[in-house]
Design a protein around this motif. Structure first.
Motif, mmCIF file in Angstrom:
data_model
loop_
_atom_site.group_PDB
_atom_site.id
_atom_site.type_symbol
_atom_site.label_atom_id
_atom_site.label_comp_id
_atom_site.label_asym_id
_atom_site.label_seq_id
_atom_site.Cartn_x
_atom_site.Cartn_y
_atom_site.Cartn_z
ATOM 1 N N UNK A 326 5.130 7.099 -0.903
ATOM 2 C CA UNK A 326 3.809 7.094 -0.290
ATOM 3 C C UNK A 326 3.798 6.062 0.831
ATOM 4 N N UNK A 327 3.432 6.459 2.048
ATOM 5 C CA UNK A 327 3.428 5.514 3.177
ATOM 6 C C UNK A 327 2.633 4.246 2.897
ATOM 7 N N UNK A 328 1.504 4.369 2.188
ATOM 8 C CA UNK A 328 0.694 3.192 1.886
ATOM 9 C C UNK A 328 1.501 2.152 1.119
ATOM 10 N N UNK A 329 2.247 2.588 0.106
ATOM 11 C CA UNK A 329 3.015 1.651 -0.702
ATOM 12 C C UNK A 329 4.204 1.087 0.071
ATOM 13 N N UNK A 330 4.805 1.902 0.936
ATOM 14 C CA UNK A 330 5.879 1.392 1.782
ATOM 15 C C UNK A 330 5.357 0.287 2.698
ATOM 16 N N UNK A 331 4.180 0.516 3.281
ATOM 17 C CA UNK A 331 3.595 -0.497 4.159
ATOM 18 C C UNK A 331 3.304 -1.779 3.380
ATOM 19 N N UNK A 332 2.757 -1.639 2.180
ATOM 20 C CA UNK A 332 2.406 -2.825 1.391
ATOM 21 C C UNK A 332 3.636 -3.651 1.056
ATOM 22 N N UNK A 333 4.741 -2.996 0.697
ATOM 23 C CA UNK A 333 5.978 -3.712 0.401
ATOM 24 C C UNK A 333 6.498 -4.422 1.640
ATOM 25 N N UNK A 334 6.488 -3.743 2.793
ATOM 26 C CA UNK A 334 6.965 -4.382 4.018
ATOM 27 C C UNK A 334 6.119 -5.596 4.373
ATOM 28 N N UNK A 335 4.805 -5.496 4.182
ATOM 29 C CA UNK A 335 3.911 -6.606 4.496
ATOM 30 C C UNK A 335 4.177 -7.793 3.568
ATOM 31 N N UNK A 336 4.350 -7.532 2.267
ATOM 32 C CA UNK A 336 4.638 -8.607 1.315
ATOM 33 C C UNK A 336 5.923 -9.329 1.688
ATOM 34 N N UNK A 337 6.978 -8.574 1.975
ATOM 35 C CA UNK A 337 8.261 -9.184 2.307
ATOM 36 C C UNK A 337 8.169 -9.973 3.609
ATOM 37 N N UNK A 338 7.427 -9.455 4.581
ATOM 38 C CA UNK A 338 7.268 -10.184 5.841
ATOM 39 C C UNK A 338 6.526 -11.488 5.619
#
Length: 562
Positions: A326-338
């Protein structure tokens, strides 16, 4: 405030250099292509969790503290090996350092080996030992010497220190009980928080044996690796290495220091060691955080609505992590790691709730579903904040190593000027709110504040732009079209002076999971096991068909340069 900061910088310098006045001066080392034989004792020990089953072998490998002067004492390296299969001709060792990129798929090197070791072992034919180790200055097992710079005994001690220091600096009223800002940061907060971080580094140094700090550089780690290869596979044996993030930095050093030993060197999502060597680490951070913001913003624009993008193009998911499809969850993971990678302070949840860009980012994804539960923007931001609140490190991470590799010597005047420049840039950036969706404002991680770190490694690798070294086999650099944690870099930055390096790019978004049957997984397995260089880039996160039709090269692109 300025006088207090100057006093702190002077004390930081004294804490390191006064006890070491008789030690040899640090040198910028010309590229060395040989190493004196080293007779190391390899002491087998019981493996530590999570690798405490019979499949793995663990040991402590003796090394000199200073490879140029063995009389200065000895250290040791804790390593774990997944042995080659019985009944299969042994071909050698694949050394792996997942670096900080392990955060995508594992907690640390040992967790990575438990999760991915068998897959790498099987996909490379079972004839190689797979080895991970705790490099000098790093590691969660505290068995490598010199070990990590651990500043606090617990998260509670760290919180207590920061709370009291913030009170001394007059900013405690701006923080909640979790040391998160209760309002959007103002320009004057940058100088105050930088003073708090200066005090924290000073506190850390007072708890350490500072005599060992000069032996924590990347060059020394490379020599440890070469010594292990000599012991495991025979003197002068070819070295096979896969490094990610900081681990790729080790691979870059290895290729330039020992090109004749560089058999198959895979640099995955590499950093920019030559930038760190000669430039202000803070300026590198400014480029990195702007890149992260650009990547995250592009993801929103391309993938936020169901009508935008394909599931492949906008997904970090795979068969093992279906929720990330799901794009939403991919975005959330990228934001957390950043945020974990680049942010040196945090906001309270209700501050981020009123951050318009962050609200817009999450509101753009519809629906927001995680494990069949529909989330509101408020739920998402609160959950993100709670995760970051519990992710507390009690050591300095890679700051002592990255900052120890910096070529210019540390001195009070230069550090004071750098301190002033950092404050001024942060004040300007906060005033103009350039931080976009990362947070209401941005402040660098400690490893990007090298002017606060007074120690330099005894051995540092100089960057000679005129020197050319050809590796024994072409190194492979894997980069990503859109990775918030790694800018796409030219080969002159990743592997300066190495003309036979090759590049493969995965598009469009970074997926650091090692899945052997994926396009990226096949490239990695074939290179490490056979030295095969890819003829095509990997598009998206799709599984290649048998005819290879999922591989391709953009029009006009070349494989040797970006």
């Amino acid at each position: 405030m300025a006088v207090l900061i100057l006093q702190s910088i002077f004390l930081l310098t004294a804490l390191v250099w006064l006890p070491c006045a008789r030690a040899e001066q640090s040198v910028q080392v010309p590229i060395q292509t040989s190493q004196a034989p080293h007779s190391s004792q390899d002491n087998r020990i019981d493996c530590r969790p999570p690798l405490d089953d019979s499949r793995f072998e663990c040991g402590l490998f003796d090394v000199p503290l200073d490879w140029a002067n063995s009389s200065l004492g000895s250290g040791r390296i804790y390593y774990t090996r997944l042995p080659a299969s019985a009944g299969v001709p042994r071909k050698g060792t694949i050394f792996v350092d997942p670096g900080e990129a392990a955060a995508y798929t594992a907690a640390d090197s040992w967790d990575w080996l438990q999760r991915r070791g068998d897959e790498l072992h099987n996909s490379t034919g079972g004839g190689y030992d797979i080895v991970v180790w705790d490099a000098r200055g790093l590691g969660s097992n505290n068995l490598t010497t010199p070990g990590p710079i651990q500043c606090f005994d617990s998260a509670e001690e760290k919180k207590s220190f920061y709370w009291q220091t913030s009170k001394d600096m007059g900013i405690d009223s701006l923080l909640n009980e979790n040391l998160a800002f209760l309002r959007r940061q103002q320009p004057e907060d940058a100088e105050r928080w930088l003073a708090v971080q200066s005090k924290m580094v000073e506190y850390c140094l007072q708890k350490q044996d500072t005599n060992t700090l000069r032996y924590m550089g990347t060059a020394a780690t490379v020599r440890d690796l070469v010594a292990m290869a000599d012991a495991f596979d025979g003197p002068g044996s070819p070295i096979i290495f896969w490094g990610m993030s900081y681990g790729a930095r080790i691979g870059s050093y290895l290729t330039r220091m020992f090109p004749d030993r560089a058999s198959r060197i895979l640099l995955d999502a590499p950093q920019a060691p030559t930038e760190d060597h000669v430039q202000n680490a803070f300026e590198v951070w400014r480029r990195d955080i702007l890149h992260a913001n650009d990547t995250l913003t592009h993801f929103i624009n391309e993938c936020s609505k169901p009508s935008k993008g394909s599931a492949d193009k906008c997904s970090l998911g795979n068969s093992e992590a279906p929720e990330l499809a799901k794009p939403f969850n991919s975005f959330k993971i990228m934001l957390i790691l950043a945020q974990l990678t680049y942010m040196g302070w945090r906001n309270a949840a209700d501050v981020d709730l009123y951050h318009p860009l962050l609200n817009h980012a999450f509101d753009s994804f519809e629906p927001m579903i995680f494990y069949n539960e529909k989330l509101s923007v408020e739920d998402t931001i609160m959950g993100l904040n709670l995760f970051l609140q519990h992710h507390v490190s009690i050591d300095l991470g890679i700051m002592p190593i990255v900052c120890g590799d910096v070529l210019p010597e540390h001195d009070v005047d230069t550090s004071s000027r750098a301190h002033h420049d950092v404050v001024q840039h942060l004040r300007d950036d906060i005033h103009h709110d350039k931080s976009l969706i990362m947070a209401a404002s941005a402040f660098p991680h400690l490893r990007s504040l090298c002017h606060l770190w007074p120690a330099r490694a005894t051995e540092r690798l100089s960057s000679d732009p005129l020197r050319t070294v050809e590796a024994a086999h072409s190194p492979l650099v894997v980069q990503y079209m859109a990775d918030p944690l790694a800018r796409r870099l030219p080969m002159t930055v990743v592997l300066p002076g190495v003309p036979n390096a090759h590049t493969m790019v995965q598009t469009p978004y970074a997926d650091h999971h090692y899945i052997p049957h994926s396009c990226r997984g096949q490239v990695i397995s074939k290179y490490l096991s056979e030295g095969e260089l890819p003829k095509r880039w990997c598009f998206e996160n799709r599984i290649p068909k048998n005819d290879g039709s999922e591989f391709g090269v953009p029009a006009g692109a070349t494989l040797k340069t970006l």
